[in-house]
Design a protein around this motif. Structure first.
Motif, mmCIF file in Angstrom:
data_model
loop_
_atom_site.group_PDB
_atom_site.id
_atom_site.type_symbol
_atom_site.label_atom_id
_atom_site.label_comp_id
_atom_site.label_asym_id
_atom_site.label_seq_id
_atom_site.Cartn_x
_atom_site.Cartn_y
_atom_site.Cartn_z
ATOM 1 N N ALA A 127 32.720 47.935 34.628
ATOM 2 C CA ALA A 127 33.350 48.402 33.385
ATOM 3 C C ALA A 127 33.802 47.228 32.509
ATOM 4 O O ALA A 127 34.512 47.439 31.529
ATOM 5 C CB ALA A 127 34.542 49.297 33.705
ATOM 6 N N ARG A 128 33.383 46.024 32.863
ATOM 7 C CA ARG A 128 33.738 44.788 32.132
ATOM 8 C C ARG A 128 35.255 44.598 32.048
ATOM 9 O O ARG A 128 35.782 44.205 31.026
ATOM 10 C CB ARG A 128 33.162 44.823 30.704
ATOM 11 C CG ARG A 128 31.703 45.209 30.617
ATOM 12 C CD ARG A 128 30.828 44.005 30.800
ATOM 13 N NE ARG A 128 29.431 44.372 30.888
ATOM 14 C CZ ARG A 128 28.602 44.431 29.842
ATOM 15 N NH1 ARG A 128 29.035 44.119 28.647
ATOM 16 N NH2 ARG A 128 27.354 44.762 30.006
ATOM 17 N N MET A 129 35.938 44.969 33.106
ATOM 18 C CA MET A 129 37.390 44.760 33.174
ATOM 19 C C MET A 129 37.709 44.063 34.492
ATOM 20 O O MET A 129 38.399 44.611 35.347
ATOM 21 C CB MET A 129 38.133 46.101 33.118
ATOM 22 C CG MET A 129 37.865 46.911 31.887
ATOM 23 S SD MET A 129 38.523 48.572 32.043
ATOM 24 C CE MET A 129 40.251 48.269 31.724
ATOM 25 N N PRO A 130 37.173 42.848 34.699
ATOM 26 C CA PRO A 130 37.337 42.200 36.009
ATOM 27 C C PRO A 130 38.786 41.848 36.316
ATOM 28 O O PRO A 130 39.589 41.607 35.413
ATOM 29 C CB PRO A 130 36.488 40.932 35.891
ATOM 30 C CG PRO A 130 36.367 40.684 34.435
ATOM 31 C CD PRO A 130 36.471 42.000 33.754
ATOM 32 N N LEU A 131 39.085 41.846 37.602
ATOM 33 C CA LEU A 131 40.420 41.476 38.075
ATOM 34 C C LEU A 131 40.301 40.273 38.996
ATOM 35 O O LEU A 131 39.254 40.061 39.615
ATOM 36 C CB LEU A 131 41.028 42.623 38.883
ATOM 37 C CG LEU A 131 41.501 43.855 38.150
ATOM 38 C CD1 LEU A 131 41.943 44.889 39.167
ATOM 39 C CD2 LEU A 131 42.653 43.513 37.235
ATOM 40 N N PRO B 192 47.624 42.567 32.787
ATOM 41 C CA PRO B 192 46.604 41.667 32.221
ATOM 42 C C PRO B 192 46.080 42.096 30.851
ATOM 43 O O PRO B 192 45.550 41.276 30.111
ATOM 44 C CB PRO B 192 45.477 41.718 33.258
ATOM 45 C CG PRO B 192 46.121 42.146 34.520
ATOM 46 C CD PRO B 192 47.258 43.021 34.132
ATOM 47 N N LEU B 193 46.223 43.372 30.514
ATOM 48 C CA LEU B 193 45.704 43.836 29.227
ATOM 49 C C LEU B 193 46.718 43.708 28.093
ATOM 50 O O LEU B 193 46.422 44.059 26.957
ATOM 51 C CB LEU B 193 45.256 45.292 29.342
ATOM 52 C CG LEU B 193 44.078 45.543 30.287
ATOM 53 C CD1 LEU B 193 43.829 47.029 30.445
ATOM 54 C CD2 LEU B 193 42.826 44.858 29.777
ATOM 55 N N SER B 194 47.914 43.237 28.398
ATOM 56 C CA SER B 194 48.928 43.146 27.334
ATOM 57 C C SER B 194 48.902 41.771 26.674
ATOM 58 O O SER B 194 48.319 40.826 27.203
ATOM 59 C CB SER B 194 50.319 43.414 27.904
ATOM 60 O OG SER B 194 50.745 42.287 28.624
ATOM 61 N N GLY B 195 49.528 41.666 25.532
ATOM 62 C CA GLY B 195 49.599 40.388 24.821
ATOM 63 C C GLY B 195 50.761 40.391 23.845
ATOM 64 O O GLY B 195 51.152 41.450 23.348
ATOM 65 N N ALA B 196 51.311 39.218 23.575
ATOM 66 C CA ALA B 196 52.411 39.110 22.597
ATOM 67 C C ALA B 196 52.424 37.699 22.028
ATOM 68 O O ALA B 196 52.119 36.733 22.730
ATOM 69 C CB ALA B 196 53.748 39.422 23.277
ATOM 70 N N GLY B 197 52.762 37.611 20.771
ATOM 71 C CA GLY B 197 52.896 36.298 20.133
ATOM 72 C C GLY B 197 54.250 35.711 20.495
ATOM 73 O O GLY B 197 55.275 36.364 20.317
ATOM 74 N N VAL B 198 54.255 34.481 21.047
ATOM 75 C CA VAL B 198 55.525 33.878 21.463
ATOM 76 C C VAL B 198 55.667 32.465 20.919
ATOM 77 O O VAL B 198 54.692 31.848 20.484
ATOM 78 C CB VAL B 198 55.664 33.837 23.018
ATOM 79 C CG1 VAL B 198 55.729 35.233 23.589
ATOM 80 C CG2 VAL B 198 54.536 33.053 23.649
#
Lengths: 163, 369
Positions: A127-131, B192-198
């Motif tokens: 799913a192109r979401m590697p861990l 891992p999918l989150s992000g924030a400007g710091v």
């Protein structure tokens, strides 16, 4: 070998309770996220019923329910597919070998946990979401789940009914 | 044919179930964009395609979670109000002393803030600030460290929407990724999918905060020649349009070269918020923008302020004078929850929500400056 069945109430409530506890306990006990109660319940029902069809469907439903609680942008089916395979294999193994004693339960759960994580990881990659995959962490988690499974299966044995 | 399906019934069902799930998975996964360096970005699922099943699952589980959390809170309340009141008098005295010290500090900060506002007004700066927040209770998690999300007991009927920032007085927690009627899902900064400007507060260097699989967020996109030290504090930049500017993010605990992006550093961060022990959070439901004016910055510039600006040696005396003006017999402070619901609260005011004992800075109850 004995084939068991469960009352409808136990067959529904135990998986729901497992998912509920899995979603709630890490709030107070953060280490609890290492455990995978829904997986343990899938394995237990599969080996007790010794019916691959039932094992497949139980794993599928429990996995999809677990997927539904994950992050919005994580596709549904990752846990579903992993647990479907585990459910099928666990029930197939249950037909061939004795899975009633604690030693074999420990080894079986240890192996199935790693298999489950391997399938999950492969699906994430597809799913192109590697861990990241940390072998040390995974082996530790597999052992922890296996130890928990021995105790948990003894409790769940009470709900078995002979067919 | 019938014989084949009867004979291989289990296998047929297995492959059928797997086939359906794989097809469903494939339809959810969005085709990834290719980034400038060939790395794939933005992989993930379409939110809408699987929404119903998510709503069902959450609707099934969340009432029990709410019940469990509320009954737990009831027991804790009983314990806290009846059995755990030993030594409360001594603690109260200590807190009173803390309040007095904080009043002095608050007075000094107030002067700095007023001065900064006057300067911003002169330069025509527009400032973003937190206009409205609502308090929410954490009722559940995804249950796995493969997806770091939590569920809160507020939803669309309370004004929560996807994309809103979730914070505590200690710092940022995450953002709302999905809002249902009475429950919302929050993506934590450790995912891992989150992000924030710091921004590194000491060096004024920008970076991007990303979660990792281990749960320890890291800052990327910081050049290797920056002199970053362990313990440096990070705050939000406001540039990501999710988190308001100036909120605490965490502290640096490790700095190493980024193996995947060569001239950059990988900076491990300890979040300011204890993510594993969240109970109550604030959802920022409304942000507002204002332009400073010299009129509303606590009136005309006082001679003492001008003296403090021009003669640093006279500053101490000015502070003492201001501190003396603080009324020690101030009325009883409002509770944390009531403060959280008041508007507007600027990022610097959030600390006062945490302590909740001292009188809140006056700007909390003012209309937007």
């Amino acid at each position: 070998m004995e084939v068991h069945r469960f009352s409808i109430l136990a067959a529904i409530l135990v998986p729901v309770l497992a998912i509920f506890l899995q979603a709630s306990l890490p709030l107070r006990l953060s280490f609890f996220s290492v455990f995978d109660l829904p997986l343990l319940v899938t394995i237990f029902f599969a080996v007790a019923r010794r019916n691959p069809l039932a094992g497949t469907l139980t794993g599928c439903l429990i996995g999809l329910a677990q997927d539904s609680l994950a992050y919005q942008h994580q596709p549904i089916g990752l846990f579903g597919i992993s647990k479907t395979v585990v459910g099928y294999l666990a029930s197939s193994i249950g037909v061939k070998i004795d899975v009633e004693n604690p030693g074999s339960r420990l080894l079986m759960t240890f192996g199935f946990y790693l298999l489950h994580r391997g399938i999950y990881q492969a699906l994430r990659n597809m799913a192109r979401m590697p861990l990241e995959f940390n072998w040390g962490h995974e082996l530790g988690a597999a052992l922890s789940n296996a130890v928990l499974a021995v105790g948990l299966f003894m409790i769940l044995d009470r709900y078995k009914q002979r067919k | 044919m019938e014989n084949f399906f009867t004979r291989y019934r289990n296998e047929t069902v297995l492959f059928g179930v797997l086939f359906i799930q794989i097809i469903a998975l494939a339809t959810q996964v969005r085709v990834a964009d290719t980034g400038v360096n060939g790395r794939e970005v933005n992989a993930g699922a379409h939110a809408g395609s699987s929404r119903l099943i998510r709503v069902w699952a959450v609707s099934l589980i969340s009432p029990f979670q709410k019940l469990s959390v509320n009954s737990g809170a009831g027991v804790r309340h009983l314990w806290g109000n009846y059995f755990a009141l030993l030594h409360v008098r001594q603690e109260n005295e200590k807190l009173q002393q803390q309040i007095n010290l904080m009043r002095l500090e608050q007075s000094r900060l107030q002067q700095d803030a007023d001065q900064a506002q006057r300067l911003q007004a002169l330069l025509g700066f527009k400032e973003q600030y937190i206009d409205k927040t609502i308090a929410a209770q954490v009722v559940g998690t995804s249950g796995t460290d493969l997806s770091r999300v939590i569920y809160i007991d507020r939803g669309t009927r309370d004004g929560v929407e996807a994309g809103m920032a979730v914070i505590t007085p200690d710092g940022i927690v995450g953002k709302v990724s999905r809002a249902d009627k009475s429950v919302s899902q929050v993506l934590l900064i450790t995912d891992p999918l989150s992000g924030a400007g710091v921004l590194l507060e000491r060096l004024r260097v920008n970076g991007i905060l990303k979660g990792t699989q281990s749960g320890q967020p890291e800052v990327i996109n910081v050049m290797a020649d920056e002199k970053i030290e362990i313990g440096d504090r990070l705050i939000t930049t406001g540039g990501d349009r999710v988190y308001p500017k100036g909120l605490p993010v965490g502290t640096v605990i490790n700095v190493s070269p980024d193996r995947e992006r060569d001239p950059f550093l990988s900076i491990r961060v300890k979040p300011a918020v204890n993510i594993g022990r969240l109970e109550e959070v604030l959802v920022v439901t409304q942000l507002a923008e204002r332009q400073g004016t010299t009129e509303n910055a606590s009136g005309p510039i006082r001679a003492a302020d001008m003296l403090a600006q021009r003669l640093p040696s006279a500053k101490k005396k000015t502070e003492e004078g201001s501190a003396a003006a603080v009324n020690p017999d101030a009325p009883e402070p409002p509770s944390a929850k009531s403060l959280a619901q008041q508007a507007p609260a600027s990022p610097t005011d959030l600390k006062s929500i945490k302590t909740a004992k001292p009188k809140a800075p006056e700007k909390i109850s003012e209309s937007p400056r």
